[in-house]
Design a protein around this motif. Structure first.
Motif, PDB file in Angstrom:
ATOM      1  N   ALA A 199       0.828  -1.208   0.000  1.00  0.00           N
ATOM      2  CA  ALA A 199       0.000   0.000   0.000  1.00  0.00           C
ATOM      3  C   ALA A 199       0.862   1.258   0.000  1.00  0.00           C
ATOM      4  O   ALA A 199       0.573   2.223  -0.720  1.00  0.00           O
TER       5      ALA A 199
ATOM      6  N   PRO B 294      -4.327   0.122   2.643  1.00  0.00           N
ATOM      7  CA  PRO B 294      -4.120  -1.326   2.747  1.00  0.00           C
ATOM      8  C   PRO B 294      -5.372  -2.140   2.404  1.00  0.00           C
ATOM      9  O   PRO B 294      -5.267  -3.233   1.848  1.00  0.00           O
TER      10      PRO B 294
ATOM     11  N   VAL C  96      -5.410  -2.922  -1.183  1.00  0.00           N
ATOM     12  CA  VAL C  96      -4.424  -3.944  -1.525  1.00  0.00           C
ATOM     13  C   VAL C  96      -4.961  -5.328  -1.200  1.00  0.00           C
ATOM     14  O   VAL C  96      -4.755  -6.276  -1.962  1.00  0.00           O
TER      15      VAL C  96
END
Length: 153
Positions: A63, A70, A73
């Motif tokens: 990320a 995140p 991701v």
């Protein structure tokens, strides 16, 4: 002497260079997304796959490198894992952390994707090795790699 807090107007050469860099970036992303689509990947999936082909990484580091959250991701890695291009494995240094890593099929896909990117290869090929080295060194300097200097410093 402290730097002025008022931004100065860039000179015409700087403006032209910035515009040319912008054009290169746009063309690169267009070709990258087209190449990714030929491999049934989104541009984001292809970028994650390329990162993981270099080394296994935790989601947070992916990320950071992609400049995204995140949670984004996680979804990308989930889709790549469903295609068996990546897998999650424990970090040998901290078993609480999961690393995303390419599978052999993922590595082969990343390699085919890299080989299918042709933008700038031909124009760069017309530059001498010395010119390519100078360009590389100038770009690294702009990014603050190796010289201790970056933008605005």
């Amino acid at each position: 002497m402290a730097p002025s807090s008022t931004p100065r107007t860039p000179d015409p050469l700087t403006t032209e260079v910035v515009e040319l860099i912008g054009t290169v970036v746009v063309r690169y992303h267009e070709e990258y997304d087209e190449a990714a689509a030929r491999h049934s990947l989104t541009g984001a999936q292809a970028r994650v796959l390329a990162l993981l082909a270099r080394e296994p990484l935790p989601m947070r580091r992916i990320a950071e490198r992609l400049k995204c959250e995140p949670s984004n991701v996680t979804g990308i890695v989930d889709r790549l894992a469903a295609r068996r291009l990546v897998e999650r494995r424990p970090d040998p240094d901290d078993r609480r952390v999961k690393l995303a890593a390419v599978t052999p099929e993922g590595r082969a896909t990343a390699e085919r994707l890299r080989e299918s990117l042709h933008f700038a290869r031909e124009p760069l090929g017309r530059l001498s090795p010395a010119e390519r080295t100078t360009l590389r060194d100038l770009l690294r300097r702009m990014l603050g790699e190796g010289s201790g200097e970056g933008f605005g410093e």
